[in-house]
Design a protein around this motif. Structure first.
Motif, mmCIF file in Angstrom:
data_model
loop_
_atom_site.group_PDB
_atom_site.id
_atom_site.type_symbol
_atom_site.label_atom_id
_atom_site.label_comp_id
_atom_site.label_asym_id
_atom_site.label_seq_id
_atom_site.Cartn_x
_atom_site.Cartn_y
_atom_site.Cartn_z
ATOM 1 N N GLN A 1 -5.795 -37.423 -23.282
ATOM 2 C CA GLN A 1 -5.707 -37.267 -24.733
ATOM 3 C C GLN A 1 -7.058 -37.385 -25.428
ATOM 4 O OE1 GLN A 1 -2.901 -36.302 -26.245
ATOM 5 N NE2 GLN A 1 -1.989 -36.239 -24.189
ATOM 6 N N LYS A 2 -7.940 -38.195 -24.891
ATOM 7 C CA LYS A 2 -9.237 -38.402 -25.545
ATOM 8 C C LYS A 2 -10.111 -37.164 -25.394
ATOM 9 C CE LYS A 2 -9.145 -43.411 -24.852
ATOM 10 N NZ LYS A 2 -9.795 -44.580 -24.214
ATOM 11 N N LYS A 3 -10.594 -36.657 -26.532
ATOM 12 C CA LYS A 3 -11.357 -35.406 -26.522
ATOM 13 C C LYS A 3 -12.646 -35.527 -25.711
ATOM 14 C CE LYS A 3 -9.572 -33.394 -30.811
ATOM 15 N NZ LYS A 3 -9.928 -32.869 -32.152
ATOM 16 N N TRP A 4 -13.334 -36.670 -25.867
ATOM 17 C CA TRP A 4 -14.606 -36.812 -25.159
ATOM 18 C C TRP A 4 -14.408 -36.787 -23.655
ATOM 19 C CZ3 TRP A 4 -15.534 -40.666 -21.655
ATOM 20 C CH2 TRP A 4 -14.695 -41.776 -21.692
ATOM 21 N N LEU A 5 -13.260 -37.355 -23.192
ATOM 22 C CA LEU A 5 -12.975 -37.362 -21.758
ATOM 23 C C LEU A 5 -12.612 -35.956 -21.277
ATOM 24 C CD1 LEU A 5 -12.773 -39.047 -19.236
ATOM 25 C CD2 LEU A 5 -10.420 -39.664 -19.859
ATOM 26 N N ARG A 6 -11.921 -35.223 -22.143
ATOM 27 C CA ARG A 6 -11.619 -33.825 -21.802
ATOM 28 C C ARG A 6 -12.904 -33.039 -21.615
ATOM 29 N NH1 ARG A 6 -7.216 -31.681 -26.157
ATOM 30 N NH2 ARG A 6 -6.083 -33.630 -26.461
ATOM 31 N N ILE A 7 -13.826 -33.221 -22.551
ATOM 32 C CA ILE A 7 -15.100 -32.490 -22.497
ATOM 33 C C ILE A 7 -15.865 -32.840 -21.220
ATOM 34 C CG2 ILE A 7 -17.359 -32.216 -23.602
ATOM 35 C CD1 ILE A 7 -15.889 -32.666 -26.303
ATOM 36 N N SER B 1 -13.589 -22.170 -13.787
ATOM 37 C CA SER B 1 -13.740 -22.956 -15.021
ATOM 38 C C SER B 1 -12.497 -22.839 -15.890
ATOM 39 C CB SER B 1 -14.975 -22.483 -15.784
ATOM 40 O OG SER B 1 -16.142 -22.636 -15.001
ATOM 41 N N ALA B 2 -11.940 -21.618 -15.968
ATOM 42 C CA ALA B 2 -10.721 -21.403 -16.752
ATOM 43 C C ALA B 2 -9.552 -22.173 -16.142
ATOM 44 C CB ALA B 2 -10.403 -19.913 -16.814
ATOM 45 N N PHE B 3 -9.488 -22.203 -14.809
ATOM 46 C CA PHE B 3 -8.444 -22.981 -14.126
ATOM 47 C C PHE B 3 -8.546 -24.448 -14.512
ATOM 48 C CE2 PHE B 3 -7.353 -25.706 -10.495
ATOM 49 C CZ PHE B 3 -6.040 -25.350 -10.294
ATOM 50 N N MET B 4 -9.754 -25.000 -14.484
ATOM 51 C CA MET B 4 -9.962 -26.414 -14.839
ATOM 52 C C MET B 4 -9.589 -26.662 -16.296
ATOM 53 S SD MET B 4 -10.993 -29.264 -13.485
ATOM 54 C CE MET B 4 -11.719 -30.867 -13.821
ATOM 55 N N LEU B 5 -10.018 -25.777 -17.173
ATOM 56 C CA LEU B 5 -9.778 -25.944 -18.612
ATOM 57 C C LEU B 5 -8.290 -25.973 -18.931
ATOM 58 C CD1 LEU B 5 -10.904 -26.044 -21.525
ATOM 59 C CD2 LEU B 5 -10.920 -23.532 -21.481
ATOM 60 N N TYR B 6 -7.509 -25.167 -18.203
ATOM 61 C CA TYR B 6 -6.088 -25.034 -18.492
ATOM 62 C C TYR B 6 -5.357 -26.374 -18.459
ATOM 63 C CZ TYR B 6 -1.309 -23.212 -18.155
ATOM 64 O OH TYR B 6 0.018 -22.933 -18.373
ATOM 65 N N PHE B 7 -5.817 -27.300 -17.650
ATOM 66 C CA PHE B 7 -5.150 -28.601 -17.529
ATOM 67 C C PHE B 7 -5.489 -29.548 -18.683
ATOM 68 C CE2 PHE B 7 -4.880 -26.884 -13.341
ATOM 69 C CZ PHE B 7 -3.705 -27.394 -12.805
ATOM 70 N N PHE B 8 -6.444 -29.154 -19.522
ATOM 71 C CA PHE B 8 -6.900 -30.070 -20.587
ATOM 72 C C PHE B 8 -6.694 -29.485 -21.977
ATOM 73 C CE2 PHE B 8 -9.087 -31.203 -16.705
ATOM 74 C CZ PHE B 8 -8.917 -32.577 -16.674
#
Length: 718
Positions: A485-491, A534-541
């Motif tokens: 949930q934390k945006k900084w951790l997602r980034i 990269s798109a695969f990784m992004l999809y989970f966040f």
């Protein structure tokens, strides 16, 4: 009524549009056919003229009309229909494939070595795609062996292969009239319909079964998420490793049998109906037998770990469902007794063949301890290109899209968030780490043997990829919310994923094993694959809602489809073998005057496909007594005591056995006078193959000759 029509159709006059679509799609199909015949040879750098094909035009039409229907009928209606009638549609597709004798064998590679004839059948060439010379284990060994069984009445012992009694129930286990046939449905076509239809039954049946069973497996795993289940079916059925190794080593049989066995356990646990329980137990027993009969330890052992983990999870999570009755134990015991009884009977019947194999130099004495898999961990990044770009050995680098190590990072993040309460992901991730340690760092010999991983090879890497697919699809099915949930951790995590993607692609591009890399790979491809990862990784966040989820599923399915669909050609009939003049000549000679054959210059396995017992056909078991005639002191057993392709050369000197260019070959330097010791009646070789006659005590009579092959009769010694 109008509301119902709007829910079903997207146009005001659907019938009119569907009729109009027929004309539009016929025009489009003819355009695609023109594009294919003119441009495909240039795209793949093949200098050949492609003939017009009505089958190809029909395929293009059906594809275009399927797309067109999406503009007339609501897509939800289309896919609800497909889902509801999926088994009937699969059966219809299977019957059509068999009726048309469609298959994916690369048998047209024989056109490279043998004369096609003055008026060859158009089916000697593929309808779609390219033949794969690299898959010689298929077109030069497995398929000819299966075809030879037609001339052997599908008996257990085949004296056509090697011109020596050869067990057909082990190694490349073939279609045989035997109790084991009960667990080999993909061979039924050979025995019921003959080699042409049987080959199609084998190829189409296995592909359709794998797709369907995988879909059903993931419907259970994802709790009914149809989109992700379809994606799983594409990822596994069209996986490069599945397609490049499609016809040999029985990976498909293992995947079908293993997944179906887990499904049977699930249904057994969730029904109160005793008759259904009995049926599920029986199917489980057949799955167990099919898995055992596959007999390729390099994949059997690691896959057994995977299916064991899935079975444990199913039993633990479903144990309290339904009524647990004492009768269940009789069904369970009965299933294992069926497996033990038939498998034991199979082993005892083929005990000699097992002993021969285990005592060979290759592959019997091999002990694998791992430690050499690091360079293959990222080879999946090349798999989208290998069907289209020249590659020395694309098979060894063929994987599944598990997206290592992104999936491991995602899984660990997910488990931390769930406080390790997802049993399935936890078990699979632990197994994944166990296999990775073995593949990258290696085990001591004792530990490798205890875990049975000593029987594997570097081909354990695709099984790691399979585990990753199970893991990330399980995670996707749990929630559509971002993984953290934390945006900084997602980034941070997404940025790390991008960086790792760059490292993965760079590592693959600079692999030590250059034979698995396509030649002249453009930089744009590598950049594009970094974007894919990269798109695969992004999809989970991110929020994985309707449209984004649909786009993601379509893109992953397209990635899998393009990576695997065009690996094997689409062929029709067995004309690439049986329409050739040489085939007709061999069968005619063998029918009139049966004898023993010897072949050179890529003719040996072609001969056994036409019913000619051939000494130099691939020796799937060593004919020790035969070769000991030329090695009285047993000094050269390391040369011929192996699974071997035999290279024949005639010599004026003494007959000698020598090593071949690889571990599965040896060379036979044969003095023509020893043809009589071997009992040879016929020789088949290229017209330019030199047979020294100066000191030959007999004579040769030419029975047949064309521009690529020549058949001699070996006359008695004078």
């Amino acid at each position: 009524m109008e509301r119902i029509l709007k829910k079903t159709y997207r146009t005001a006059h659907p019938l009119l549009w569907m009729l109009l679509g027929v004309g539009i799609c016929i025009f489009a199909a003819c355009g695609l056919e023109m594009f294919y015949t003119r441009l495909f040879p240039h795209i793949v750098n093949e200098k050949q003229i492609l003939l017009q094909s009505p089958e190809r035009v029909l395929a293009f039409f059906l594809f275009c009309y399927y797309i067109f229907l999406h503009f007339v009928i609501q897509p939800k209606i289309i896919y609800s229909f497909i889902y509801k009638y999926r088994f009937a549609l699969a059966l219809a597709a299977f019957l059509i494939c068999v009726a048309l004798q469609l298959h994916g064998s690369s048998m047209s590679i024989w056109n490279t070595y043998l004369f096609k004839g003055d008026d060859p059948s158009r089916f000697q060439e593929p309808l779609f795609g390219l033949t794969r010379g690299i898959r010689s284990d298929e077109w030069n060994v497995f398929t000819p062996l299966a075809m030879s069984q037609e001339f052997n009445d599908y008996g257990i012992t085949n004296s056509i292969s090697r011109a020596w009694p050869t067990d057909m129930l082990t190694i490349y286990n073939q279609p045989v009239w035997d109790i084991t046939l009960i667990a080999k449905p993909f061979y039924w076509g050979y025995l019921l319909l003959g080699p042409a239809y049987g080959l199609s039954w084998f190829w189409a049946g296995r592909m359709i079964a794998l797709f369907l069973v995988t879909f059903e497996m993931f419907m259970m795993l994802t709790k009914g998420k149809k989109g992700y289940s379809v994606m799983a079916a594409f990822l596994i059925a069209f996986a490069p490793v599945v397609q490049w190794w499609f016809a040999i080593n029985f990976l498909i049989e293992m995947l079908v049998a293993g997944q179906l066995a887990v499904l049977m356990i699930y249904h057994f646990m969730n029904t109160d109906h005793l008759l259904k329980k009995a049926l599920y137990a029986f199917v489980f027993a057949l799955c167990g037998l099919a898995y055992i009969f596959a007999l390729y330890p390099a994949w059997m052992i690691p896959l057994l770990y995977v299916f064991a983990v899935l079975a444990v999870w199913v039993i633990v999570t479903n144990f309290k469902n339904g009524k647990r009755r004492k009768a269940e134990w009789f069904y369970i015991a009965g299933a294992f007794l069926v497996i033990a009884g038939i498998a034991g009977f199979w082993y005892l019947r083929s005990e000699e063949a097992f002993a021969l194999t285990m005592n060979t130099v290759y592959p019997g004495s091999r002990v694998y301890t791992g430690g050499d898999g690091a360079d293959f961990l990222f080879s999946y990044t090349t798999n989208l290109a290998t069907p289209y770009l020249a590659t020395a050995n694309p098979c060894e680098g063929a994987m599944m899209y598990g997206f290592f190590p992104l999936t491991e990072i995602i899984a660990f993040t997910y488990l931390v968030k769930k406080k390790f309460k997802d049993l399935l992901v936890a078990l699979l991730l632990a197994l994944d780490m166990f296999f990775l340690i073995f593949a990258v760092a290696g085990f001591p010999v004792a530990l490798a043997k205890i875990t049975l991983l000593s029987n594997t090879t570097v081909r354990i890497i695709p099984i790691i990829c399979l585990i990753e697919i199970f893991v990330f699809l399980r995670i996707l099915s749990v929630t559509d919310n971002p993984l953290v949930q934390k945006k900084w951790l997602r980034i941070v995590l997404v940025s790390a994923g991008v960086g790792i993607s760059v490292i993965a692609v760079y590592s693959a591009a600079h692999s030590y094993y250059t034979s698995i890399l396509p030649e002249s790979m453009p930089m744009a491809y590598w950049v594009g694959f970094v974007a894919v990862m990269s798109a695969f990784m992004l999809y989970f966040f991110v929020q994985r809602r309707k449209k984004l989820k649909t786009i993601f599923i379509i893109c992953v399915c397209l990635l899998a489809f393009l990576s695997g669909m065009f690996v094997n050609p689409v062929m029709r009939t067995t004309d690439a073998i049986y329409d050739k003049p040489l085939a007709k000549a061999v069968q005619e000679i063998q029918e009139k005057e049966p004898g023993i054959w010897i072949g050179a210059d890529m003719t040996s396995n072609f001969l056994i496909a036409n019913g000619a017992p051939t000494i130099t056909s691939t020796n799937i078991f060593p004919a020790l007594e035969r070769w000991e005639m030329f090695d009285e002191n047993g000094e050269k057993q390391d040369i011929y005591n192996r699974y071997a392709h035999i290279f024949l050369y005639f010599t004026e000197g003494e007959t000698e056995l020598g090593p071949g260019p690889s571990g599965d070959t040896f060379s036979l330097y044969l003095n023509p006078n020893d043809l009589y010791r071997l009992g040879v009646n016929y020789i088949c070789a290229s017209p330019g193959h030199v047979i020294p006659m100066e000191n030959f005590g007999g004579s040769l009579t030419v029975l047949y000759e064309d521009q690529n092959a020549k058949i001699y009769r070996v006359n008695p010694m004078e």
